[in-house]
Design an enzyme around this catalytic site. Sequence first.
Site, PDB file in Angstrom:
ATOM      1  N   ARG A  45       0.865  -1.184   0.000  1.00 27.56           N
ATOM      2  CA  ARG A  45       0.000   0.000   0.000  1.00 27.56           C
ATOM      3  C   ARG A  45       0.901   1.233   0.000  1.00 27.56           C
ATOM      4  O   ARG A  45       2.121   1.112   0.116  1.00 27.56           O
ATOM      5  CB  ARG A  45      -1.018  -0.004   1.151  1.00 27.56           C
ATOM      6  N   GLY A  46       0.268   2.408  -0.133  1.00 26.13           N
ATOM      7  CA  GLY A  46       1.040   3.640  -0.302  1.00 26.13           C
ATOM      8  C   GLY A  46       1.083   3.945  -1.789  1.00 26.13           C
ATOM      9  O   GLY A  46       1.378   3.050  -2.599  1.00 26.13           O
ATOM     10  N   ALA A  47       0.789   5.206  -2.152  1.00 33.88           N
ATOM     11  CA  ALA A  47       0.564   5.543  -3.560  1.00 33.88           C
ATOM     12  C   ALA A  47       1.724   5.135  -4.487  1.00 33.88           C
ATOM     13  O   ALA A  47       1.507   4.409  -5.467  1.00 33.88           O
ATOM     14  CB  ALA A  47       0.251   7.036  -3.681  1.00 33.88           C
ATOM     15  N   ARG A  89      -7.515   0.154  -7.036  1.00 29.74           N
ATOM     16  CA  ARG A  89      -7.793   1.165  -5.995  1.00 29.74           C
ATOM     17  C   ARG A  89      -8.008   2.500  -6.722  1.00 29.74           C
ATOM     18  O   ARG A  89      -7.260   2.815  -7.644  1.00 29.74           O
ATOM     19  CB  ARG A  89      -6.639   1.280  -4.980  1.00 29.74           C
ATOM     20  N   GLN A 201      -1.626   2.305   9.932  1.00 36.00           N
ATOM     21  CA  GLN A 201      -0.353   2.383   9.192  1.00 36.00           C
ATOM     22  C   GLN A 201       0.710   3.123  10.008  1.00 36.00           C
ATOM     23  O   GLN A 201       1.904   2.865   9.864  1.00 36.00           O
ATOM     24  CB  GLN A 201      -0.548   3.101   7.852  1.00 36.00           C
ATOM     25  N   ASP A 242      -1.774  10.991  -1.820  1.00 41.63           N
ATOM     26  CA  ASP A 242      -2.244   9.984  -2.784  1.00 41.63           C
ATOM     27  C   ASP A 242      -2.575  10.591  -4.127  1.00 41.63           C
ATOM     28  O   ASP A 242      -2.424   9.947  -5.175  1.00 41.63           O
ATOM     29  CB  ASP A 242      -3.457   9.238  -2.229  1.00 41.63           C
ATOM     30  N   ASN A 252      -5.109  12.532   0.917  1.00 42.22           N
ATOM     31  CA  ASN A 252      -4.181  11.653   1.644  1.00 42.22           C
ATOM     32  C   ASN A 252      -5.001  10.893   2.680  1.00 42.22           C
ATOM     33  O   ASN A 252      -6.229  11.090   2.784  1.00 42.22           O
ATOM     34  CB  ASN A 252      -3.065  12.484   2.299  1.00 42.22           C
ATOM     35  N   LYS A 253      -4.342  10.032   3.435  1.00 36.82           N
ATOM     36  CA  LYS A 253      -5.020   9.161   4.398  1.00 36.82           C
ATOM     37  C   LYS A 253      -6.011   9.933   5.259  1.00 36.82           C
ATOM     38  O   LYS A 253      -5.733  11.047   5.705  1.00 36.82           O
ATOM     39  CB  LYS A 253      -3.949   8.485   5.268  1.00 36.82           C
TER      40      LYS A 253
HETATM   41  O1  MRU Z   1      -4.452   3.220   2.238  1.00 35.35           O
HETATM   42  P1  MRU Z   1      -2.971   3.411   2.097  1.00 35.35           P
HETATM   43  O2  MRU Z   1      -2.184   2.819   3.228  1.00 35.35           O
HETATM   44  O3  MRU Z   1      -2.466   2.989   0.749  1.00 35.35           O
HETATM   45  O4  MRU Z   1      -2.766   4.990   2.201  1.00 35.35           O
HETATM   46  C1  MRU Z   1      -1.484   5.519   2.094  1.00 35.35           C
HETATM   47  C2  MRU Z   1      -1.401   6.975   2.316  1.00 35.35           C
HETATM   48  O5  MRU Z   1      -2.380   7.647   2.508  1.00 35.35           O
HETATM   49  C3  MRU Z   1      -0.042   7.598   2.193  1.00 35.35           C
HETATM   50  O6  MRU Z   1       0.071   8.697   3.030  1.00 35.35           O
HETATM   51  C4  MRU Z   1       0.178   8.079   0.756  1.00 35.35           C
HETATM   52  O7  MRU Z   1      -0.084   7.031  -0.150  1.00 35.35           O
HETATM   53  C5  MRU Z   1       1.530   8.594   0.520  1.00 35.35           C
HETATM   54  S1  MRU Z   1       2.744   7.328   0.507  1.00 35.35           S
HETATM   55  C6  MRU Z   1       4.239   7.995   0.083  1.00 35.35           C
END
Ligand code: MRU
Length: 351
Positions: A45-47, A89, A201, A242, A252-253
Amino acid sequence: MIRTIAWQNNEIHMIDQRFLPHDVRYLICATHHDVIDAINSLAIRGAPAIGIAAAMGIALGMISLPPQATPQEIQKSFHELCRLFISSRPTARNLFWAAERMQERFRLLCPENDQAVNLSAVQKALIQEAQTILDEDISQNRRIGHWGAALIQDGDNILTHCNAGSLATGGYGTALGVIRAAVEAGKKIHVFVDETRPVLQGARLTAWELMEENIPATLITDNMAGYLMSRGKIDKVIVGADRIAGNGDTANKIGTYTLAVLCREHRLPFYVAAPISTFDRHTKEGKDIPIEERDPQEVTAWQHCSIAPHGIKVFNPAFDVTPNRYISGIITEKGIARPPFDVSLGNMCAG
Ligand code: MRU
């Protein structure tokens, strides 16, 4: 540096983030279906990391084609693979960006209606493109770290949200990359990590990354940030992104927006760190960014243990949008964009 994902012997190896922090387990994806499951289930996970996984997953799908596949079958399979990955996603721009990079590479090798396709050359080129996306991501993160470290003062207490570290990228990280670069530059800093409900996370991943590198950190629950700010315990907030709309509004999250508003109230700087691949020039404002809603069980249970009454209604958006007016700067690999972001980001994307 933690390696989140790698292409090895025509398989994709990734740290299975569902088992962290207590178990560092690798997931081996032998088919593109395995990669899609890994993205859906947050094993990766993470963009930026899911963008890399998608690029590698598309390459993995293509190497499963039989050598006798016709040009029409090659075209059809490639486009179907791209479609599958971009529907895994909806919010992270990097996923779409990575698929577009793979499409560009494919188009050059396989123009439509071309009757003489060299499948093996196409497969090699797609593997190479996915590897380049991974390598570029790591070097971009290091440049983000270089620019962002200049914003950090010796003695700073920095709050970060979710995980924007090595695990969320090819390596090094965006928001955590800035923190790492400041530490590498000899600055003495301390990080507050908020736990980041519902999937934790922050508590599971960011706290683990910081401890692995002995960077001083304290874990807090999400609802403690305002109290700490009101007591002067936090100097700035740095988060990842994201998707960033053309005007700088940032998805973002979930919970990021709340922190940005708290920063405004307490006159603290609020920074976003993200590579240019997170920008979405075609989406003008944040209200147009699609926000993923995830399984209600992420809210009602933790590791299959119920924490809420059966039958309660649940709302579980995975992201929120912080309006550009709350953002002090967006740290990219090309430098720090300042408001007005439509101008500064526009220049960076063009340059
Ligand atoms: O749902 P996730 O864990 O994929 O969400 C991730 C985030 O919101 C991160 O902050 C974002 O992707 C930046 S990662 C460099």
